[in-house]
Design a protein around this motif. Structure first.
Motif, PDB file in Angstrom:
ATOM      1  N   ASN A   1      59.450   7.848 -75.169  1.00  0.00           N
ATOM      2  CA  ASN A   1      60.318   6.668 -75.268  1.00  0.00           C
ATOM      3  C   ASN A   1      59.583   5.348 -75.436  1.00  0.00           C
ATOM      4  O   ASN A   1      60.159   4.403 -75.995  1.00  0.00           O
ATOM      5  CB  ASN A   1      61.199   6.581 -74.015  1.00  0.00           C
ATOM      6  N   SER A   2      58.354   5.268 -74.965  1.00  0.00           N
ATOM      7  CA  SER A   2      57.711   3.952 -74.913  1.00  0.00           C
ATOM      8  C   SER A   2      56.205   4.062 -75.116  1.00  0.00           C
ATOM      9  O   SER A   2      55.573   5.028 -74.675  1.00  0.00           O
ATOM     10  CB  SER A   2      58.001   3.291 -73.559  1.00  0.00           C
ATOM     11  N   ILE A   3      55.646   3.061 -75.801  1.00  0.00           N
ATOM     12  CA  ILE A   3      54.194   2.927 -75.948  1.00  0.00           C
ATOM     13  C   ILE A   3      53.852   1.451 -75.850  1.00  0.00           C
ATOM     14  O   ILE A   3      54.564   0.593 -76.388  1.00  0.00           O
ATOM     15  CB  ILE A   3      53.694   3.505 -77.291  1.00  0.00           C
ATOM     16  N   ILE A   4      52.774   1.138 -75.137  1.00  0.00           N
ATOM     17  CA  ILE A   4      52.345  -0.248 -75.007  1.00  0.00           C
ATOM     18  C   ILE A   4      50.859  -0.290 -74.667  1.00  0.00           C
ATOM     19  O   ILE A   4      50.354   0.551 -73.923  1.00  0.00           O
ATOM     20  CB  ILE A   4      53.158  -0.998 -73.928  1.00  0.00           C
ATOM     21  N   PHE A   5      50.134  -1.263 -75.255  1.00  0.00           N
ATOM     22  CA  PHE A   5      48.724  -1.459 -74.929  1.00  0.00           C
ATOM     23  C   PHE A   5      48.612  -2.277 -73.644  1.00  0.00           C
ATOM     24  O   PHE A   5      49.405  -3.187 -73.397  1.00  0.00           O
ATOM     25  CB  PHE A   5      47.998  -2.174 -76.070  1.00  0.00           C
ATOM     26  N   MET A   6      47.611  -1.932 -72.833  1.00  0.00           N
ATOM     27  CA  MET A   6      47.422  -2.586 -71.554  1.00  0.00           C
ATOM     28  C   MET A   6      46.698  -3.929 -71.736  1.00  0.00           C
ATOM     29  O   MET A   6      45.814  -4.043 -72.595  1.00  0.00           O
ATOM     30  CB  MET A   6      46.603  -1.702 -70.609  1.00  0.00           C
ATOM     31  N   PRO A   7      47.026  -4.925 -70.937  1.00  0.00           N
ATOM     32  CA  PRO A   7      46.376  -6.246 -71.046  1.00  0.00           C
ATOM     33  C   PRO A   7      45.060  -6.295 -70.284  1.00  0.00           C
ATOM     34  O   PRO A   7      44.808  -7.238 -69.519  1.00  0.00           O
ATOM     35  CB  PRO A   7      47.427  -7.178 -70.424  1.00  0.00           C
ATOM     36  N   TRP A   8      44.216  -5.292 -70.493  1.00  0.00           N
ATOM     37  CA  TRP A   8      42.968  -5.178 -69.751  1.00  0.00           C
ATOM     38  C   TRP A   8      41.778  -5.305 -70.685  1.00  0.00           C
ATOM     39  O   TRP A   8      41.916  -5.285 -71.910  1.00  0.00           O
ATOM     40  CB  TRP A   8      42.904  -3.833 -69.008  1.00  0.00           C
ATOM     41  N   GLU A   9      40.590  -5.420 -70.088  1.00  0.00           N
ATOM     42  CA  GLU A   9      39.374  -5.622 -70.889  1.00  0.00           C
ATOM     43  C   GLU A   9      39.066  -4.404 -71.743  1.00  0.00           C
ATOM     44  O   GLU A   9      38.703  -4.525 -72.904  1.00  0.00           O
ATOM     45  CB  GLU A   9      38.196  -5.940 -69.965  1.00  0.00           C
ATOM     46  N   ASN A  10      39.205  -3.203 -71.183  1.00  0.00           N
ATOM     47  CA  ASN A  10      38.982  -1.988 -71.964  1.00  0.00           C
ATOM     48  C   ASN A  10      40.248  -1.660 -72.745  1.00  0.00           C
ATOM     49  O   ASN A  10      41.357  -1.754 -72.243  1.00  0.00           O
ATOM     50  CB  ASN A  10      38.619  -0.813 -71.046  1.00  0.00           C
ATOM     51  N   THR A  11      40.076  -1.299 -74.015  1.00  0.00           N
ATOM     52  CA  THR A  11      41.217  -1.037 -74.888  1.00  0.00           C
ATOM     53  C   THR A  11      41.836   0.308 -74.551  1.00  0.00           C
ATOM     54  O   THR A  11      41.182   1.346 -74.634  1.00  0.00           O
ATOM     55  CB  THR A  11      40.778  -1.045 -76.366  1.00  0.00           C
ATOM     56  N   CYS A  12      43.096   0.293 -74.159  1.00  0.00           N
ATOM     57  CA  CYS A  12      43.813   1.516 -73.828  1.00  0.00           C
ATOM     58  C   CYS A  12      45.307   1.260 -73.951  1.00  0.00           C
ATOM     59  O   CYS A  12      45.750   0.107 -73.947  1.00  0.00           O
ATOM     60  CB  CYS A  12      43.461   2.012 -72.429  1.00  0.00           C
ATOM     61  N   PHE A  13      46.074   2.344 -74.061  1.00  0.00           N
ATOM     62  CA  PHE A  13      47.523   2.199 -74.088  1.00  0.00           C
ATOM     63  C   PHE A  13      48.161   3.285 -73.239  1.00  0.00           C
ATOM     64  O   PHE A  13      47.512   4.266 -72.848  1.00  0.00           O
ATOM     65  CB  PHE A  13      48.063   2.225 -75.523  1.00  0.00           C
ATOM     66  N   VAL A  14      49.448   3.094 -72.932  1.00  0.00           N
ATOM     67  CA  VAL A  14      50.178   4.006 -72.053  1.00  0.00           C
ATOM     68  C   VAL A  14      51.455   4.446 -72.761  1.00  0.00           C
ATOM     69  O   VAL A  14      52.103   3.655 -73.456  1.00  0.00           O
ATOM     70  CB  VAL A  14      50.516   3.336 -70.705  1.00  0.00           C
ATOM     71  N   THR A  15      51.813   5.720 -72.581  1.00  0.00           N
ATOM     72  CA  THR A  15      53.071   6.245 -73.107  1.00  0.00           C
ATOM     73  C   THR A  15      53.904   6.819 -71.962  1.00  0.00           C
ATOM     74  O   THR A  15      53.370   7.338 -70.982  1.00  0.00           O
ATOM     75  CB  THR A  15      52.824   7.350 -74.155  1.00  0.00           C
ATOM     76  N   GLY A  16      55.223   6.707 -72.105  1.00  0.00           N
ATOM     77  CA  GLY A  16      56.149   7.287 -71.134  1.00  0.00           C
ATOM     78  C   GLY A  16      57.162   8.152 -71.855  1.00  0.00           C
ATOM     79  O   GLY A  16      57.679   7.766 -72.911  1.00  0.00           O
ATOM     80  N   GLY A  17      57.454   9.354 -71.311  1.00  0.00           N
ATOM     81  CA  GLY A  17      58.284  10.296 -72.036  1.00  0.00           C
ATOM     82  C   GLY A  17      59.416  10.895 -71.239  1.00  0.00           C
ATOM     83  O   GLY A  17      59.537  10.705 -70.022  1.00  0.00           O
ATOM     84  N   SER A  18      60.226  11.664 -71.950  1.00  0.00           N
ATOM     85  CA  SER A  18      61.364  12.341 -71.331  1.00  0.00           C
ATOM     86  C   SER A  18      60.935  13.500 -70.441  1.00  0.00           C
ATOM     87  O   SER A  18      61.763  14.071 -69.720  1.00  0.00           O
ATOM     88  CB  SER A  18      62.317  12.854 -72.424  1.00  0.00           C
ATOM     89  N   ASP A  19      59.651  13.870 -70.483  1.00  0.00           N
ATOM     90  CA  ASP A  19      59.133  14.934 -69.615  1.00  0.00           C
ATOM     91  C   ASP A  19      58.712  14.393 -68.252  1.00  0.00           C
ATOM     92  O   ASP A  19      58.003  15.079 -67.511  1.00  0.00           O
ATOM     93  CB  ASP A  19      57.949  15.628 -70.292  1.00  0.00           C
TER      94      ASP A  19
END
Length: 531
Positions: free
Chosen positions: A321-339
């Protein structure tokens, strides 16, 4: 008389208990605030010491270069004076010997010269974005430092990294250059609900352009680096790139890319810009072994493969359902799902992303929204199970859990006050809730609106913060954009803009122009410019 005195005594006792409880709550809030500011001071001291050491090293390098230049000029002047004094007596043989001593020198040049060798630094520069009908290039140079929030790793050589590396991102446009810097925290929470009258953001003039999509729009995102670019996605699987004209008066269509999933040919459920602004990440579904995430590289030309799919598939079922990059120094992103899962993706190497499951059991239903807090590595998640979870990535466990009376559909941190965040719920006339992460379970304020065309609250309706963090914009099941002033102590919108012919999915504030950009099920893009 005795009954009256007993009642007055009870009233006094209740008042004293209320005062004690109020003092305890205030004391708890102040203790949490002091703890946060102590950490902030420590962090700033570390940054100061780091930059002092960097300054000392830079001054040493400057002095070294200045001394080398002085020695070089001294040798050159000495050699020139000696050569001019002996010019009349110098023979052809002497000139040939002199020319042999000078590496690459001219045979007709009598004076000695010292060769200055400057080592080259090979920068890895992405190819420019090439939308059709575009003009000159704009190169954005970003100085590499520890304070850079989302630094680009540029390889000077395979064996080592140079401290003088320069980060370069090329985007073919004349947009404003934005550096990735650590944002400053602003205290906005004391302003929440502090005013009895709303402050409107002004009047808007609207312009509508065809979205070039054949099916309903799903996502809208403004480029974080180039203020003239934004993208839209829809159920037709296409991602369209747009360029803003006249500071928001209109927008021109630059390109379109088919971004459907590799196996099931599904459309992107959500999209997110890479912090460098040169690629777009899309999420799909975990069913039927389909691709879960794609990367659209906007710097590749049309003749090459622009869309690639990540190999890892950490989600086990249902829509992501969702994807967003984190506002942190290291480049990473988070996803959230129906599972029920929340997954953190870290960049291991160029174009290589590795997932790590943060939690799969803290939610008992679909995770509808995810976000990252600025001041701490905490990932917020909001679920259809009515739960709000704050997960501490550094510690590896839940920092707090909160359950409300209605299902949650998205979560959105404030861009200025790092302790403030909003949660969208399914409760009518109380759809938006404000929370202070330090108070955990305490709701600061709630906003909402009445829906005329639908009784249900759609998860496709999204919100956005204004750049100053004082206003929230929201789409609705009606053809209206609602705007909320967090300082207003009432729950109704401070302003509503009739923007489209059908429901509004999202309205995004532009960070450079006085502009709201909206998408609707009427297949139009709305450009609402403040005047």
């Amino acid at each position: 008389m005795s009954v009256g005195s007993t009642i007055s005594k009870r009233v006094k006792e209740e008042e004293e208990e209320e005062d004690e409880n109020s003092r305890a709550e205030q004391e708890e809030a102040l203790v949490a605030l002091i703890e946060h500011r102590t950490k902030e001071v420590e962090h700033l001291r570390q940054r100061i010491s780091y930059y002092k050491s960097q300054l000392d090293q830079a001054e040493k390098r400057l002095q070294d270069s200045q001394s080398k230049l002085a020695r070089l000029r001294g040798r050159h002047n000495t050699a020139s004076s000696n050569a001019s004094a002996a010019t009349k007596s110098v023979k052809v043989e002497r000139r040939s010997i002199s020319s042999e001593r000078i590496n690459g020198g001219s045979k007709n040049q009598p004076q000695l010269r010292t060769e200055l060798v400057i080592p080259s630094v090979n920068l890895k520069i992405p190819q420019p974005l090439k939308p059709p009908g575009s003009g000159a290039k704009t190169t954005i140079g970003l100085e590499a430092s520890a304070a850079s929030n989302r630094a680009v790793n540029v390889k000077a050589e395979k064996s080592h990294r140079s401290s003088t590396d320069v980060e370069v991102v090329e985007i073919k446009d004349r947009g404003t250059k934005r550096k990735f810097e650590q944002k400053e925290h602003k205290e906005l929470i004391p302003l929440v609900g502090s005013s009895s009258s709303p402050t409107t953001v002004g009047s808007y003039t609207s312009n509508h352009i065809p979205s070039q999509h054949k099916r309903k729009l799903r996502s809208l995102a403004v480029c974080p680096v180039n203020d003239q670019l934004f993208v839209t996605s829809a159920l037709d699987g296409l991602v369209n790139l747009w360029q803003i004209q006249g500071k928001g008066s209109s927008a021109s269509f630059l390109s379109t890319t088919d971004c459907v999933s590799s196996r099931e040919r599904r459309w992107p459920e959500d999209i997110a810009w890479h912090p460098q602004g040169n690629s777009l990440f899309s999420v799909y579904t975990a069913d039927a072994g389909d691709s879960q995430i794609s990367v659209l590289n906007l710097n590749k030309t049309q003749g090459r493969v622009r869309v690639t799919y990540l190999e890892d598939k950490p989600h086990v079922k249902g829509i992501i359902n969702s994807i967003i990059f984190m506002p942190w120094e290291n480049t990473c992103f988070v996803t959230g799902g129906s599972d029920h899962a929340v997954v953190l993706w870290n960049e291991r190497d160029e174009s290589v992303w590795k997932p790590k499951s943060l939690h799969r059991n803290l939610h008992s239903s679909a995770v509808m929204g995810v976000a990252g807090m600025q001041q701490k590595q905490i990932v917020l998640s909001a679920g259809a199970d009515k739960r709000i979870i704050g997960f501490d990535v550094h510690v590896g466990r839940a920092d707090f859990k909160h359950q409300i009376e209605s299902k949650c559909m998205s979560v959105l941190p404030n861009p200025c006050d790092f302790n403030l965040f909003m949660v969208q719920t399914g409760a009518h006339e109380r759809q938006l809730r404000l929370y202070d992460i330090r108070l955990r379970h305490t709701e600061l304020h709630s906003f909402g609106w009445k829906q005329e065309s639908s009784d249900s609250q759609s998860a496709l309706i999204n919100q956005a913060w204004s750049p100053d963090g004082l206003y929230l914009s929201s789409g609705s099941a009606d053809p209206v954009i609602h705007i909320f002033d967090i300082r207003y102590n009432a729950s109704k919108p401070s302003q509503s803009i009739r923007a489209h012919q059908k429901r509004v999915f999202k309205a995004v504030w532009h960070y450079s122009f006085p502009l709201l950009i909206s998408i609707s099920s009427d297949l139009q893009i709305g450009l609402h410019k403040k005047y």
